[in-house]
Design an enzyme around this catalytic site. Sequence first.
Site, PDB file in Angstrom:
ATOM      1  N   ASN A 181      -2.547  18.582 -20.124  1.00 37.14           N
ATOM      2  CA  ASN A 181      -3.067  17.598 -21.067  1.00 37.14           C
ATOM      3  C   ASN A 181      -3.231  18.142 -22.493  1.00 37.14           C
ATOM      4  O   ASN A 181      -3.822  17.488 -23.343  1.00 37.14           O
ATOM      5  CB  ASN A 181      -4.427  17.094 -20.564  1.00 37.14           C
ATOM      6  CG  ASN A 181      -4.378  15.660 -20.067  1.00 37.14           C
ATOM      7  OD1 ASN A 181      -5.390  14.995 -20.048  1.00 37.14           O
ATOM      8  ND2 ASN A 181      -3.212  15.169 -19.695  1.00 37.14           N
ATOM      9  N   ARG A 219      -4.571  21.753 -13.347  1.00 38.53           N
ATOM     10  CA  ARG A 219      -3.628  20.737 -13.833  1.00 38.53           C
ATOM     11  C   ARG A 219      -4.020  20.172 -15.197  1.00 38.53           C
ATOM     12  O   ARG A 219      -3.156  19.707 -15.958  1.00 38.53           O
ATOM     13  CB  ARG A 219      -3.470  19.601 -12.803  1.00 38.53           C
ATOM     14  CG  ARG A 219      -2.441  18.585 -13.248  1.00 38.53           C
ATOM     15  CD  ARG A 219      -2.018  17.604 -12.185  1.00 38.53           C
ATOM     16  NE  ARG A 219      -1.013  16.705 -12.737  1.00 38.53           N
ATOM     17  CZ  ARG A 219      -0.214  15.945 -12.024  1.00 38.53           C
ATOM     18  NH1 ARG A 219      -0.287  15.959 -10.724  1.00 38.53           N
ATOM     19  NH2 ARG A 219       0.665  15.152 -12.623  1.00 38.53           N
ATOM     20  N   HIS A 258       4.969   8.614 -27.450  1.00 36.12           N
ATOM     21  CA  HIS A 258       4.037   9.513 -26.768  1.00 36.12           C
ATOM     22  C   HIS A 258       4.177  10.948 -27.296  1.00 36.12           C
ATOM     23  O   HIS A 258       3.186  11.608 -27.627  1.00 36.12           O
ATOM     24  CB  HIS A 258       4.294   9.455 -25.263  1.00 36.12           C
ATOM     25  CG  HIS A 258       3.406  10.349 -24.464  1.00 36.12           C
ATOM     26  ND1 HIS A 258       2.063  10.134 -24.321  1.00 36.12           N
ATOM     27  CD2 HIS A 258       3.682  11.491 -23.761  1.00 36.12           C
ATOM     28  CE1 HIS A 258       1.539  11.094 -23.566  1.00 36.12           C
ATOM     29  NE2 HIS A 258       2.506  11.928 -23.215  1.00 36.12           N
ATOM     30  N   GLU A 289      -5.538  17.280 -10.173  1.00 34.28           N
ATOM     31  CA  GLU A 289      -6.274  17.647 -11.396  1.00 34.28           C
ATOM     32  C   GLU A 289      -7.748  17.933 -11.141  1.00 34.28           C
ATOM     33  O   GLU A 289      -8.629  17.414 -11.808  1.00 34.28           O
ATOM     34  CB  GLU A 289      -6.110  16.525 -12.438  1.00 34.28           C
ATOM     35  CG  GLU A 289      -6.311  17.038 -13.860  1.00 34.28           C
ATOM     36  CD  GLU A 289      -5.971  16.015 -14.937  1.00 34.28           C
ATOM     37  OE1 GLU A 289      -4.800  15.593 -14.995  1.00 34.28           O
ATOM     38  OE2 GLU A 289      -6.855  15.665 -15.706  1.00 34.28           O
ATOM     39  N   HIS A 346      -3.570  10.490 -26.867  1.00 34.20           N
ATOM     40  CA  HIS A 346      -3.726   9.192 -26.188  1.00 34.20           C
ATOM     41  C   HIS A 346      -4.528   8.224 -27.055  1.00 34.20           C
ATOM     42  O   HIS A 346      -4.238   7.018 -27.091  1.00 34.20           O
ATOM     43  CB  HIS A 346      -4.423   9.370 -24.843  1.00 34.20           C
ATOM     44  CG  HIS A 346      -3.481   9.762 -23.735  1.00 34.20           C
ATOM     45  ND1 HIS A 346      -3.905  10.046 -22.463  1.00 34.20           N
ATOM     46  CD2 HIS A 346      -2.135   9.890 -23.705  1.00 34.20           C
ATOM     47  CE1 HIS A 346      -2.857  10.346 -21.693  1.00 34.20           C
ATOM     48  NE2 HIS A 346      -1.772  10.268 -22.433  1.00 34.20           N
ATOM     49  N   HIS A 406      -3.334  15.816 -25.538  1.00 38.85           N
ATOM     50  CA  HIS A 406      -3.418  14.429 -25.068  1.00 38.85           C
ATOM     51  C   HIS A 406      -4.776  13.780 -25.338  1.00 38.85           C
ATOM     52  O   HIS A 406      -4.882  12.563 -25.322  1.00 38.85           O
ATOM     53  CB  HIS A 406      -3.098  14.358 -23.576  1.00 38.85           C
ATOM     54  CG  HIS A 406      -1.640  14.548 -23.260  1.00 38.85           C
ATOM     55  ND1 HIS A 406      -0.953  15.702 -23.562  1.00 38.85           N
ATOM     56  CD2 HIS A 406      -0.714  13.709 -22.689  1.00 38.85           C
ATOM     57  CE1 HIS A 406       0.317  15.576 -23.164  1.00 38.85           C
ATOM     58  NE2 HIS A 406       0.481  14.391 -22.641  1.00 38.85           N
ATOM     59  N   LYS A 435       5.924  22.744 -14.874  1.00 43.17           N
ATOM     60  CA  LYS A 435       5.162  21.574 -14.387  1.00 43.17           C
ATOM     61  C   LYS A 435       5.016  21.629 -12.865  1.00 43.17           C
ATOM     62  O   LYS A 435       3.925  21.423 -12.321  1.00 43.17           O
ATOM     63  CB  LYS A 435       5.850  20.285 -14.814  1.00 43.17           C
ATOM     64  CG  LYS A 435       5.176  19.064 -14.231  1.00 43.17           C
ATOM     65  CD  LYS A 435       4.720  18.068 -15.225  1.00 43.17           C
ATOM     66  CE  LYS A 435       3.760  17.066 -14.596  1.00 43.17           C
ATOM     67  NZ  LYS A 435       3.654  15.837 -15.338  1.00 43.17           N
ATOM     68  N   GLU A 465       7.096  17.506 -25.323  1.00 43.01           N
ATOM     69  CA  GLU A 465       6.527  17.928 -24.022  1.00 43.01           C
ATOM     70  C   GLU A 465       7.167  19.246 -23.550  1.00 43.01           C
ATOM     71  O   GLU A 465       6.534  20.023 -22.839  1.00 43.01           O
ATOM     72  CB  GLU A 465       6.696  16.840 -22.951  1.00 43.01           C
ATOM     73  CG  GLU A 465       5.987  15.514 -23.246  1.00 43.01           C
ATOM     74  CD  GLU A 465       4.530  15.436 -22.764  1.00 43.01           C
ATOM     75  OE1 GLU A 465       3.850  16.476 -22.651  1.00 43.01           O
ATOM     76  OE2 GLU A 465       4.070  14.293 -22.534  1.00 43.01           O
ATOM     77  N   ARG A 513       0.810  -1.240   0.000  1.00 48.87           N
ATOM     78  CA  ARG A 513       0.000   0.000   0.000  1.00 48.87           C
ATOM     79  C   ARG A 513       0.831   1.272   0.000  1.00 48.87           C
ATOM     80  O   ARG A 513       0.370   2.334   0.391  1.00 48.87           O
ATOM     81  CB  ARG A 513      -0.977   0.021   1.172  1.00 48.87           C
ATOM     82  CG  ARG A 513      -1.948  -1.134   1.170  1.00 48.87           C
ATOM     83  CD  ARG A 513      -3.175  -0.845   2.024  1.00 48.87           C
ATOM     84  NE  ARG A 513      -3.995  -2.030   2.119  1.00 48.87           N
ATOM     85  CZ  ARG A 513      -3.878  -2.937   3.089  1.00 48.87           C
ATOM     86  NH1 ARG A 513      -3.008  -2.768   4.061  1.00 48.87           N
ATOM     87  NH2 ARG A 513      -4.648  -3.989   3.092  1.00 48.87           N
ATOM     88  N   LYS A 545       1.847  11.466 -11.287  1.00 50.78           N
ATOM     89  CA  LYS A 545       0.917  10.595 -12.012  1.00 50.78           C
ATOM     90  C   LYS A 545       1.667   9.313 -12.355  1.00 50.78           C
ATOM     91  O   LYS A 545       2.693   9.369 -13.048  1.00 50.78           O
ATOM     92  CB  LYS A 545       0.436  11.260 -13.307  1.00 50.78           C
ATOM     93  CG  LYS A 545      -0.738  12.195 -13.120  1.00 50.78           C
ATOM     94  CD  LYS A 545      -1.337  12.596 -14.474  1.00 50.78           C
ATOM     95  CE  LYS A 545      -2.492  13.541 -14.295  1.00 50.78           C
ATOM     96  NZ  LYS A 545      -3.029  14.024 -15.592  1.00 50.78           N
TER      97      LYS A 545
END
Length: 367
Positions: A246, A242, A266, A238, A253, A249, A228, A186, A123, A144
Amino acid sequence: MRTLQVDLGERSYPIYIGGGLLSQAGDYFARHGLSAKSPVLIVTDDNVAPLHLKQVEESLRQAGYSTVVKIVPAGEKSKSLDVFEDVMTAAIEGGLDRKSAVVALGGGVVGDLAGFVAASYMRGVPFVQMPTTILAHDSSVGGKVAVNHRLAKNMIGAFYQPEMVLYDVDTLQTLPEREVRAGLAEVVKHGLIWDEAFTSWCREHTAELLALDPEALGYALTKGCEIKAHVVSRDERENGLRAILNLGHTIGHAIEAIAGYGEYLHGEAISIGMAAAALISVNRGADRSLYEETTSILRGFGLPTIMPEQLDEDKIIGAMMHDKKFKEQQLVFILPKSIGKVEIVSDVKVEEVRRVIRELKEEGQHV
Ligand SMILES: NC(=O)c1ccc[n+]([C@@H]2O[C@H](COP(=O)([O-])OP(=O)(O)OC[C@H]3O[C@@H](n4cnc5c(N)ncnc54)[C@H](O)[C@@H]3O)[C@@H](O)[C@H]2O)c1
Ligand SMILES: O=C(O)C(=O)C[C@@H](O)[C@H](O)[C@H](O)COP(=O)(O)O
Ligand SMILES: [Zn+2]
């Protein structure tokens, strides 16, 4: 060496950017109070291991840490539940306990995968990012972590922040050219969403960046990390701001998922996505120069800005509907307003997306 800070209110963590940092990994571990009584798991890939693993292991050993290593196959396909399980097995067999740190030594694939392992093992155990790609200036910061599902990118994951980011920019000199270009996508994104002057700087220093000039690269990566870190510090999970990270994206994606993971890098996929977002803005009334400027910067870095003919429109739309950016029956898009400024928009209609897919395919016929 430069140090930036991600400030999350209750806690904060540093991003160290500089040369020669991997061979000082042990000192940084000790300075950050990471336990030397528990084994450290280093996750890396089979391209990075022969280049950089030894110095990290050596440095940790000298500082009194014992290590377990898991080397995964390089590439996007390793962001899977199968490889996640393999890494978990290595962690259990290696006797990691709750005080053990998991290290991600590599690009965004290793960072996202190892981060999700760190978030899940018992955990949650301490996590350290050691990025070795340009793109990972983005992925190593902000917490993330995820693996992909066959149907959708980054579908299985968590928000899980590292203890520190140790970014040894010397490692970047061995990057293949295609990865250099993809990583710079990026960097350009960070300019396009936040900073017009930095975007102009990127345009003016394209050649130096592509040539991996240490000074230019150091500046660009520090700036990218700064933007960032600033955004994440204001909205870790987010809930609002935030989402601007994206840009490109929503469609990017979808391209990665339907083409098969790894077919488009990517950075390449989001480059097409950023061109598409700019064109949606133009179709909604922005000046066409917004699209032209955006695509000319991206093309300057050798990045794609047209929609490949073979990518099926219906499949792109279908994949977009599985993305996290489709919620409450609405597609969330980040649309540029001007260079350096974007807005979060949730009323983009599927028809608008279909239109830009077709327009970007037509653009391809003119090249
Ligand atoms: N978590 C986030 O916030 C975030 C942000 C952006 C991207 N991402 C994810 O990051 C991933 C892409 O990351 P990436 O572009 O770094 O890919 P990657 O990790 O696959 O690395 C790219 C390639 O370069 C090789 N490589 C890495 N370092 C090297 C070095 N120093 N020298 C030579 N070769 C080296 C790798 O083995 C790989 O083949 C995607 O899965 C994307 O979704 C995550
Ligand atoms: O950190 C973020 O937030 C980003 O959006 C950065 C992106 O570059 C990155 O690709 C991220 O993994 C995408 O996040 P997702 O939530 O859309 O999977
Ligand atoms: Zn990204």
